[in-house]
Design a protein around this motif. Structure first.
Motif, PDB file in Angstrom:
ATOM      1  N   SER A  69       2.203  -8.902 -49.090  1.00  0.00           N
ATOM      2  CA  SER A  69       1.201  -9.955 -48.908  1.00  0.00           C
ATOM      3  C   SER A  69      -0.112  -9.363 -48.429  1.00  0.00           C
ATOM      4  O   SER A  69      -1.192  -9.749 -48.885  1.00  0.00           O
ATOM      5  CB  SER A  69       1.693 -10.995 -47.907  1.00  0.00           C
ATOM      6  OG  SER A  69       2.791 -11.680 -48.417  1.00  0.00           O
ATOM      7  N   ARG A  72      -1.789  -7.632 -51.370  1.00  0.00           N
ATOM      8  CA  ARG A  72      -2.422  -8.606 -52.273  1.00  0.00           C
ATOM      9  C   ARG A  72      -3.697  -9.163 -51.663  1.00  0.00           C
ATOM     10  O   ARG A  72      -4.708  -9.329 -52.348  1.00  0.00           O
ATOM     11  CB  ARG A  72      -1.445  -9.731 -52.605  1.00  0.00           C
ATOM     12  CG  ARG A  72      -0.403  -9.339 -53.635  1.00  0.00           C
ATOM     13  CD  ARG A  72       0.354 -10.546 -54.161  1.00  0.00           C
ATOM     14  NE  ARG A  72       1.056 -11.274 -53.113  1.00  0.00           N
ATOM     15  CZ  ARG A  72       2.275 -11.003 -52.676  1.00  0.00           C
ATOM     16  NH1 ARG A  72       2.948 -10.017 -53.208  1.00  0.00           N
ATOM     17  NH2 ARG A  72       2.835 -11.718 -51.725  1.00  0.00           N
ATOM     18  N   PHE A  73      -3.683  -9.459 -50.357  1.00  0.00           N
ATOM     19  CA  PHE A  73      -4.873  -9.954 -49.683  1.00  0.00           C
ATOM     20  C   PHE A  73      -5.986  -8.909 -49.737  1.00  0.00           C
ATOM     21  O   PHE A  73      -7.143  -9.231 -50.021  1.00  0.00           O
ATOM     22  CB  PHE A  73      -4.554 -10.309 -48.222  1.00  0.00           C
ATOM     23  CG  PHE A  73      -5.775 -10.644 -47.416  1.00  0.00           C
ATOM     24  CD1 PHE A  73      -6.424 -11.857 -47.603  1.00  0.00           C
ATOM     25  CD2 PHE A  73      -6.262  -9.756 -46.485  1.00  0.00           C
ATOM     26  CE1 PHE A  73      -7.556 -12.171 -46.867  1.00  0.00           C
ATOM     27  CE2 PHE A  73      -7.399 -10.063 -45.749  1.00  0.00           C
ATOM     28  CZ  PHE A  73      -8.044 -11.268 -45.934  1.00  0.00           C
ATOM     29  N   TRP A  76      -7.499  -8.882 -53.035  1.00  0.00           N
ATOM     30  CA  TRP A  76      -8.312 -10.076 -53.245  1.00  0.00           C
ATOM     31  C   TRP A  76      -9.665  -9.914 -52.556  1.00  0.00           C
ATOM     32  O   TRP A  76     -10.694 -10.260 -53.124  1.00  0.00           O
ATOM     33  CB  TRP A  76      -7.584 -11.299 -52.694  1.00  0.00           C
ATOM     34  CG  TRP A  76      -8.365 -12.558 -52.833  1.00  0.00           C
ATOM     35  CD1 TRP A  76      -8.517 -13.313 -53.955  1.00  0.00           C
ATOM     36  CD2 TRP A  76      -9.125 -13.207 -51.812  1.00  0.00           C
ATOM     37  NE1 TRP A  76      -9.309 -14.397 -53.700  1.00  0.00           N
ATOM     38  CE2 TRP A  76      -9.712 -14.355 -52.386  1.00  0.00           C
ATOM     39  CE3 TRP A  76      -9.372 -12.931 -50.476  1.00  0.00           C
ATOM     40  CZ2 TRP A  76     -10.522 -15.206 -51.656  1.00  0.00           C
ATOM     41  CZ3 TRP A  76     -10.181 -13.792 -49.752  1.00  0.00           C
ATOM     42  CH2 TRP A  76     -10.740 -14.914 -50.347  1.00  0.00           C
ATOM     43  N   VAL A  77      -9.653  -9.356 -51.332  1.00  0.00           N
ATOM     44  CA  VAL A  77     -10.905  -9.161 -50.596  1.00  0.00           C
ATOM     45  C   VAL A  77     -11.799  -8.176 -51.335  1.00  0.00           C
ATOM     46  O   VAL A  77     -13.008  -8.349 -51.402  1.00  0.00           O
ATOM     47  CB  VAL A  77     -10.619  -8.677 -49.155  1.00  0.00           C
ATOM     48  CG1 VAL A  77     -11.878  -8.185 -48.468  1.00  0.00           C
ATOM     49  CG2 VAL A  77      -9.965  -9.783 -48.347  1.00  0.00           C
TER      50      VAL A  77
END
Length: 90
Positions: A69, A72-73, A76-77
Protein backbone atom coordinates in the motif's frame (compact mmCIF):
# COMPACT_ATOMS: atom_id res chain seq x y z
CA UNK A 1 31.34 -16.91 10.93
CA UNK A 2 32.19 -16.40 14.58
CA UNK A 3 35.30 -14.48 13.59
CA UNK A 4 33.20 -12.21 11.36
CA UNK A 5 30.67 -11.61 14.16
CA UNK A 6 33.43 -10.72 16.62
CA UNK A 7 35.08 -8.42 14.07
CA UNK A 8 31.81 -6.52 13.57
CA UNK A 9 31.23 -6.29 17.32
CA UNK A 10 34.79 -5.07 17.99
CA UNK A 11 34.60 -2.56 15.14
CA UNK A 12 37.37 -4.15 13.06
CA UNK A 13 34.99 -4.31 10.10
CA UNK A 14 31.91 -2.21 9.56
CA UNK A 15 28.59 -3.89 8.97
CA UNK A 16 28.25 -2.01 5.68
CA UNK A 17 31.55 -3.46 4.44
CA UNK A 18 30.39 -6.93 5.43
CA UNK A 19 27.11 -6.44 3.56
CA UNK A 20 28.99 -5.31 0.45
CA UNK A 21 31.05 -8.49 0.57
CA UNK A 22 28.00 -10.67 1.05
CA UNK A 23 26.05 -8.87 -1.67
CA UNK A 24 28.72 -9.65 -4.25
CA UNK A 25 27.51 -13.26 -4.33
CA UNK A 26 30.90 -14.57 -5.38
CA UNK A 27 31.26 -18.29 -4.74
CA UNK A 28 35.00 -17.70 -4.24
CA UNK A 29 34.33 -15.32 -1.33
CA UNK A 30 35.10 -17.20 1.91
CA UNK A 31 32.68 -14.97 3.83
CA UNK A 32 29.77 -15.43 1.44
CA UNK A 33 29.61 -19.23 1.41
CA UNK A 34 28.93 -19.97 5.12
CA UNK A 35 26.41 -17.15 5.40
CA UNK A 36 24.58 -18.46 2.32
CA UNK A 37 24.36 -21.90 3.91
CA UNK A 38 23.06 -20.47 7.19
CA UNK A 39 20.42 -18.58 5.22
CA UNK A 40 19.35 -21.80 3.55
CA UNK A 41 19.06 -23.56 6.92
CA UNK A 42 17.00 -20.71 8.38
CA UNK A 43 14.62 -20.79 5.41
CA UNK A 44 14.30 -24.56 5.67
CA UNK A 45 13.48 -24.37 9.38
CA UNK A 46 11.04 -21.48 9.11
CA UNK A 47 9.08 -22.63 6.08
CA UNK A 48 7.21 -25.47 7.85
CA UNK A 49 6.39 -23.11 10.72
CA UNK A 50 5.01 -20.55 8.29
CA UNK A 51 2.93 -23.18 6.50
CA UNK A 52 1.41 -24.60 9.70
CA UNK A 53 0.91 -21.39 11.71
CA UNK A 54 -2.18 -19.51 10.46
CA UNK A 55 -1.74 -16.47 12.77
CA UNK A 56 1.85 -16.07 11.52
CA UNK A 57 0.65 -16.17 7.91
CA UNK A 58 -1.96 -13.50 8.71
CA UNK A 59 0.70 -11.25 10.30
CA UNK A 60 3.05 -11.68 7.34
CA UNK A 61 0.23 -10.98 4.89
CA UNK A 62 -0.83 -7.86 6.83
CA UNK A 63 2.74 -6.55 6.88
CA UNK A 64 3.16 -7.26 3.18
CA UNK A 65 -0.10 -5.47 2.38
CA UNK A 66 1.05 -2.40 4.35
CA UNK A 67 4.30 -2.25 2.40
CA UNK A 68 2.52 -2.71 -0.91
CA UNK A 69 0.00 0.00 0.00
CA UNK A 70 2.84 2.38 0.83
CA UNK A 71 4.55 1.60 -2.48
CA UNK A 72 1.32 2.24 -4.41
CA UNK A 73 0.83 5.52 -2.52
CA UNK A 74 4.41 6.55 -3.25
CA UNK A 75 3.90 5.82 -6.94
CA UNK A 76 0.66 7.83 -6.90
CA UNK A 77 2.41 10.80 -5.26
CA UNK A 78 5.20 10.69 -7.81
CA UNK A 79 2.89 10.24 -10.81
CA UNK A 80 4.29 13.30 -12.59
CA UNK A 81 7.80 11.90 -12.54
CA UNK A 82 7.88 8.07 -12.69
CA UNK A 83 11.68 8.11 -12.40
CA UNK A 84 11.36 9.45 -8.83
CA UNK A 85 9.54 6.33 -7.72
CA UNK A 86 11.83 3.85 -5.91
CA UNK A 87 9.94 0.85 -7.28
CA UNK A 88 10.59 1.71 -10.92
CA UNK A 89 13.91 0.86 -12.49
CA UNK A 90 15.54 3.09 -15.07
Amino acid sequence: MLRVAVSVREGAISSSTLLKRLRSGSRKNATYTPFREVGRVIRTVRLPRYLTDAPLRRRVTAATNKVESFNRFFQWVGFGNPASSPTTTP
